[in-house]
Design an enzyme around this catalytic site. Sequence first.
Site, short mmCIF file in Angstrom:
data_model
loop_
_atom_site.label_atom_id
_atom_site.label_comp_id
_atom_site.label_asym_id
_atom_site.label_seq_id
_atom_site.Cartn_x
_atom_site.Cartn_y
_atom_site.Cartn_z
N SER A 70 13.62 -33.57 -102.72
CA SER A 70 12.73 -32.41 -102.84
C SER A 70 12.97 -31.68 -104.16
O SER A 70 12.02 -31.34 -104.86
CB SER A 70 12.94 -31.44 -101.67
OG SER A 70 12.67 -32.09 -100.46
N ASN A 150 6.27 -42.63 -97.35
CA ASN A 150 7.29 -42.45 -96.32
C ASN A 150 6.73 -42.58 -94.91
O ASN A 150 7.48 -42.78 -93.96
CB ASN A 150 7.98 -41.09 -96.49
CG ASN A 150 7.01 -39.96 -96.68
OD1 ASN A 150 6.19 -39.97 -97.60
ND2 ASN A 150 7.07 -38.98 -95.81
N SER A 198 16.82 -40.13 -103.63
CA SER A 198 17.64 -39.33 -102.73
C SER A 198 18.62 -40.23 -101.99
O SER A 198 18.21 -41.22 -101.38
CB SER A 198 16.73 -38.60 -101.73
OG SER A 198 17.51 -37.83 -100.85
N HIS A 200 20.40 -40.01 -99.24
CA HIS A 200 20.44 -40.22 -97.78
C HIS A 200 19.36 -41.16 -97.27
O HIS A 200 19.30 -41.48 -96.08
CB HIS A 200 20.41 -38.87 -97.03
CG HIS A 200 19.09 -38.18 -96.97
ND1 HIS A 200 18.31 -38.21 -95.85
CD2 HIS A 200 18.43 -37.42 -97.87
CE1 HIS A 200 17.21 -37.48 -96.06
NE2 HIS A 200 17.27 -36.99 -97.28
N THR A 236 28.15 -26.31 -110.23
CA THR A 236 29.22 -27.32 -110.19
C THR A 236 28.72 -28.56 -109.47
O THR A 236 28.13 -28.47 -108.39
CB THR A 236 30.45 -26.73 -109.46
OG1 THR A 236 30.83 -25.55 -110.16
CG2 THR A 236 31.60 -27.72 -109.43
N CYS A 323 9.03 -33.92 -91.75
CA CYS A 323 8.69 -32.56 -92.17
C CYS A 323 7.52 -32.01 -91.40
O CYS A 323 7.38 -30.81 -91.25
CB CYS A 323 8.39 -32.54 -93.65
SG CYS A 323 9.48 -33.60 -94.56
#
Length: 394
Positions: A70, A150, A198, A200, A236, A323
């Site tokens: 995203s 997707n 991404s 995952h 970071t 989503c």
Amino acid sequence: MIYLDNAGTTKMDANVKNAMLKYFDEEYGNASSLHALGQRAKEELERARADIAKCINAQPNEIYFTSGGSESDNQAIMSLARMGKINNKKHIISTKIEHHAVLHTLQKLEDEGFEVTYLDVQPNGIIKLQDLKKAIRKDTILVAIMYANNEIGTIQPVDQIGKICKQSGVTFFTDAVQAVGHLKVDVQKSKIDMLSMSAHKFHGPKGVGALYVRRGTPIFSLIEGGGQENNRRAGTENLAGIVGMAVALKKAVSEMDKTNAKLVLMRDKLINELTKIPHSILNGDKKNRLSNNVNICFEGIEGESLLLLLSDHDICASSGSACTSGSLDPSHVLLAIGRPHEVAHGSLRLTLSKYNTMAEINKVIKIVPKIVDYLRKMSPVWDELEKGGRKHVI
Ligand SMILES: *Cc1c(COP(=O)(O)O)cnc(C)c1O
């Protein structure tokens, strides 16, 4: 449990977890620190960047780490929009079947005065290249077309899209979150200027991703702060996550052919058996399709009810994208391929991974027809369809 929701997220590979552990205890340095612990973190960070770049045929300095798909989608689109504002170019081309991370970013830009052309897709879920060519204008700043969908698994002709964009001098961004680690992605061959991934979605950890940006393509920061990521993404670095992503991607790429060969067998068995159910239809292209994706509509049922009953049988499935589930709107992707509202509501998405087995698939093939039959028997809509008061559409 039978997990068939791998387009939603995947189980982390054990090798990935093991590679990550030391960054939580011994190697907890900040890659910006000058002491030895920090410098080791910096080395690991750059090693991961080089490994990931290699997997998509990019250069290490073209990879920017983010918090996931995203954020990468937002950063790619907002960067080009900012460039467009400077050059007074306010036209963007995309499609009707993008992920919401792309669609909602584009809607925000429309509110700010950008004009967006959303290309239609054909009934198989693939855009027409002719439509893209026709849509390109003098003031087009960006073409944003996803690599693989997707929900319905359809793979777009990215090589040809890249060629058209190159010829027209328009930046080509692709949301490749479903493609990286699953298909042979090559940003040079496909002439891709920006690409999201991404971790995952390929057995890596959640909350980490990357944006590839071809050298020379404008890239602005969404998050201000320190100078990390060459001043393009402050904060970071999530070193454990980044190392995990690199390990996961290298493994996915090296095992890709073997994994896909296994997945295709399971996928096609599901498609062949489940479309034998009367008044059912496969969504998406049969050939140009991710090897792990099955998406079928059953007339006269609610997808949500089917999911709940499957869940009672310890089967994790989805009706579309993670989503939109929970909302009552039918999937924008299924509407875009021409499914009527009432049919789009009866969808089932099963997405496989290397951890699934044929024994699991055989169980699913036995259970789904029974549940569909049960739900239809209880449905007043099905009753009307059967009695002829309403016409079957599939
Ligand atoms: C999952 C997904 C995203 C979002 O990625 P996150 O890492 O969950 O933010 C974006 N685009 C597509 C195509 C996806 O499948």
